[in-house]
Structures are given as C-alpha cells and as structure tokens.
Enzyme design. Structure first.
Site, PDB file in Angstrom:
ATOM      1  N   MET A  78       0.815  -1.216   0.000  1.00 11.41           N
ATOM      2  CA  MET A  78       0.000   0.000   0.000  1.00 11.41           C
ATOM      3  C   MET A  78       0.852   1.272   0.000  1.00 11.41           C
ATOM      4  O   MET A  78       2.057   1.234   0.204  1.00 11.41           O
ATOM      5  CB  MET A  78      -0.919   0.011   1.231  1.00 11.41           C
ATOM      6  CG  MET A  78      -1.927  -1.132   1.241  1.00 11.41           C
ATOM      7  SD  MET A  78      -2.966  -1.138   2.709  1.00 11.41           S
ATOM      8  CE  MET A  78      -3.979   0.334   2.437  1.00 11.41           C
ATOM      9  N   ASP A 237      -2.668  -4.828   0.461  1.00 12.47           N
ATOM     10  CA  ASP A 237      -2.192  -6.149   0.907  1.00 12.47           C
ATOM     11  C   ASP A 237      -2.858  -6.644   2.180  1.00 12.47           C
ATOM     12  O   ASP A 237      -3.199  -7.829   2.294  1.00 12.47           O
ATOM     13  CB  ASP A 237      -0.667  -6.174   1.035  1.00 12.47           C
ATOM     14  CG  ASP A 237      -0.094  -5.030   1.876  1.00 12.47           C
ATOM     15  OD1 ASP A 237      -0.869  -4.249   2.470  1.00 12.47           O
ATOM     16  OD2 ASP A 237       1.142  -4.908   1.925  1.00 12.47           O
TER      17      ASP A 237
END
Length: 489
Positions: A78, A237
């Site tokens: 991210m 994720d």
C-alpha cells in the site's frame, strides 16, 4: 474455472493459481530490486513489478488449461506513489510505504492543517508512509516532475492498468493515501486541494471485487490467455490478506507477520479512535476495518538472523527457547521507525535489559516477543473502543513459526486460528477474482466456503499472566526513550 492472485510485495511478486474450490494449483515467486538512494528512502521501479509479474503469470500458467483462466486480481503493497505522465510513462521511481523522507510534509499536514481536520476529511491522520505526504514532497522537491503528473496510482493499480488499460484503484488501497473520504467512499475535495491535485489525476474508484476491465489484446496474446480474462480491482495487501484468511464481516480479527506487521479488525460499521492511533479504512468486502500497522515485524527476525547472527537456520535458532514469559531482555521493534500507535518515523530498534549472563537465545526470544508486544499496543487501542476480540487468524512468513504463534497467543491472550492456506494477499486476490467473475455472490460467502481453519493455538492462563506482566514493562520503554530518538536522529 481458474483464478490468478498476485501478491505484489516489497521484495517479490508472489502469484498463485486457485480453482473454484479454493485449491491452490501452483505458486510462483519473482523477485525485483529495492533501492535506497538516501538513508531512510525506499524506492522501486514500477516497470520491474510489471516485467516480473508477466514472467510469473507465464510460469504459473505454463502447464494448465489456459482456457479455464477466468480472472486475475491483486493484493498489493500500500501507500506507494506511482506517478505517470500524459503518455502513461512512469515519471520517477515509486516512493514506497516504508520510505521515511516525508517528515516535514507529515508534520505540516498534522500540525498546520491539523489532525482533527484530516480525520474529518479522511478518517485518518498523516503518517510518513502515506501517499499524500509523498505528493507534497514531490511538489516541493521535484517541481518539474510534479508538473508532469497526469495520473497518480498505487503499486498494484499500475499492474491492473498495464494489464487492462484502465486507471483504477479500490477503496481499501485508496484509504491509505490520505486522499479518500473513507466514510463516504469518494475522493476528498479538501485533500485534493491541499495536495494540489485534481480528480482527473486520480484513478477511478472500485470495490475490491468489481471488474475493471479485461486483458488488453496484446497482453492476452503475450500470455497466451483469452482476451475475456477479467481484471478485478483487488485490494491493499492487508485487506487482501484478510480476505485470504476469512477476516470479513463483523468483528473478525487477523494478525499478519510479514515484512510489516498488522492487526486487522473487520467491521460492518464505520469507526475511528479518538487519537487516530489505528487506521480507519474501507475493507475489501465492501464494509470497513480498523488496522494497527507496525513497520517492522518478520523483518526484525530476518535482520537479527541474517545480519547479526549470520545464519539461515531460523527454526534451529528457536529450538532452544523454552523459558517463555521469563525473559528479562526487551526489544523495541522499530527498525524503520513506527506507525501504529506511535506515529514516530524517528523511533529505532533497541535492546534493553541485557546482563553478563544474557544468552543468544534470550535475545532471539526478545525479538519475537518485541514484535508481539508491538502488535499488542494496537490491540489495546481497539479494546479502548469497546471492541472485544477473543480469537484471531494469523498469516505471513512469521506465522510459519510454531513458537512465534505461541508467543502471539499468550501476549495477546487470544486464540490463534491457523488456516489451511497461509498465502494471505495472493489467496485473497484470487478469491476477489472469483467473486468478480460471479463464482460467489459476495466476499463473505467466498470466505466462508473457501477458508478452512486447521489448527488453533490456545493461550495458557499461567503463561498469559506472565506475559501480561512483561507487556506492562515493555509499554513503558518507548515513552522513556522517545526523546532520545530525536536527538540521535
């Protein structure tokens, strides 16, 4: 049918092939370089992600019936800033989630704009790793590059774009940019103004399980796949890992022991803690979640084993550790600063409590315990909101250690459920692809049918009590040395 899940990590792309019953047919991993051009900086070339992912897909599908592949989706690291010009070319290397260059911009957002305003606009405050501070850094330090920006993307979304031609992101990943109004699921006009970007420069928003497009003809031809293969938005994720562990719906918990460590609590209702110590993000199931994130988790153990002990025998080093709850050595797990709950990029790792009779085993144990204590800090914030958790799933590389799972169970005083597939983001990505292709009616239904618990590590009352005492000592260490970190920096 078959579904591809791509876990776009910090060190490698891990790809897996899953069928409609959740069975994993093959897993492939493709590494790419990580660059540190200055101390505290962390960058990657997005083209490396694409090249290695394409190579990974070719290898993954080499022996299967390619006509059975219906969809592809992602779980991705991210917060990374991927900037494209008007020709969709990458302007500069991506600035990653664990990059610490934005202290000045983070302070500006939190102190000048103000945490209350940020929380009102986005449900979160600024952290050094978030995307918005990186945009401000680029505007200040690379104005020529900043002026060329036509699209701002996140790492996994660059892959989705290269495969489908669509500039897209999903709500869970966008939540970590500090540009999204998390509660109302739209870009924040106030934050766009603060960062000097327009909505046209931002990707279109999708739910994680929504189809954004299909494979471009030239990509399909290169991979030997059908042009009808659906590209599904995917998730950040941690949200993807939560899907992969069945942490969806209301009141579920997942702990991830990856490079970074997270405690992830899913909820059907929106919520924010008053100090913004936890992230309040949208979830891949269409609802919300709270998340505490520590920047160094399994990477602490990797550093200790690889760089200090110079050994690859991770499990062997843990074999002699038997005296749990009795260790007088403490370890602060802040190798790259810390996010939740301290939000301190200057924090650093430290051992304390050593004496002449301290052993190698005790220091190894302290590293494992320090990560568990760090995660417990975030659990305490969740408890302060009235959230009651009795059990958690667990995933990530660190979850392969029976000892570490036992430590987590007793430090947290939670039942730790071990699932059949510990593939986290990649498995979650494949599940999202299956939902997007209509295999399941919802993410919840998919998780209920596909995610299977195969073991549970129960806390021991006596050991949990010992760890409670140790944790109360641990939580005093950071406040005591916080000022020193600033001086050392």
């Amino acid at each position: 049918m078959l579904y591809i899940g791509v876990d776009l990590g910090t060190s490698a792309a891990k790809l897996l092939l899953m069928d409609e019953n959740g069975k994993i047919h093959k897993i492939v991993s493709k590494e790419y370089p990580l660059y540190f051009p200055h101390p505290g900086w962390s960058e990657q070339d997005p083209k490396d992600w694409f090249t290695q992912s394409m190579e990974g897909i070719r290898e993954l599908t080499a022996e299967c019936d390619k006509s059975q592949i219906a969809g592809i989706s992602f779980g991705g690291q991210m917060h990374g800033l991927v900037a494209l010009d008007k020709n969709d070319e990458v302007i500069r290397p991506a600035i990653l989630w664990n990059d610490g260059r934005t202290e000045k911009e983070t302070d500006y957002l939190n102190q000048v704009i103000g945490k209350e305003k940020l929380s009102e606009y986005t449900a979160n405050i600024a952290f050094a790793g978030f995307t918005a501070p990186k945009i401000l850094w680029m505007k200040e330090n690379e104005p020529e590059n900043f002026a060329r920006i036509a699209k701002i993307m996140l790492p996994k979304d660059y892959l989705a774009y290269r495969l489908s031609g669509v500039h897209c992101t999903d709500y869970s990943d966008a939540s970590g940019m500090l540009l999204l109004d998390v509660k109302n699921k739209c870009w924040s006009k106030e934050m766009m103004e603060i960062c000097s970007v327009t909505e046209e420069q931002l990707p279109k928003l999708y739910e994680s399980y929504e189809v954004v497009g299909t494979l471009k003809p030239e990509i399909a031809a290169e991979l030997g796949l059908s042009e009808n293969v659906k590209v599904v938005a995917g998730a950040g994720d941690n949200a993807a890992a939560a899907v992969g562990t069945g942490t969806v719906g209301d009141g579920m918990c997942n702990i991830s022991l990856g490079t970074s460590g997270t405690i992830f609590i899913s909820s059907k209702t929106f919520g924010v803690d008053e100090h913004n110590a936890l992230h309040s993000f949208d979830h891949a199931d269409g609802y919300y979640h709270l998340m505490g994130c520590m920047l160094s988790a399994a990477s602490c153990n990797k550093w200790w084993m690889d760089e200090i002990l110079k050994t690859a025998e991770y499990s062997k080093e843990q074999e002699a550790i038997t005296k749990l709850g009795e260790n007088n050595v403490f370890y602060l797990p802040y190798l790259m600063g810390e996010r939740s709950p301290h939000n301190d990029p200057k924090a650093r790792a430290a051992f304390i409590g050593m004496s002449m009779d301290t052993t190698r085993e005790e220091m190894t144990q302290a590293v494992l315990e320090g990560v568990a204590f760090g995660l417990r800090d975030s659990l305490e914030v969740a408890k302060s909101l009235g959230i009651r958790i009795e059990r958690t799933k667990i995933c990530g590389g660190g979850a392969k250690s029976p000892l570490w799972k036992k430590i987590i169970a007793n430090v947290m005083n939670l039942k730790v459920d071990v699932i059949e597939s510990e593939e986290g983001p990649g498995y979650g990505g494949a599940i999202l692809a299956a939902v997007g292709c209509g295999e399941f009616a919802s993410v919840e239904e998919a998780a209920q049918k596909l995610v299977k618990v195969v073991d549970t590590v129960e806390p021991d009352a006596e050991l949990a009590a010992k760890y409670e005492e140790r944790y109360q000592k641990f939580r005093k260490i950071y406040p005591a040395v916080k000022g020193l970190f600033r001086e050392l920096a």
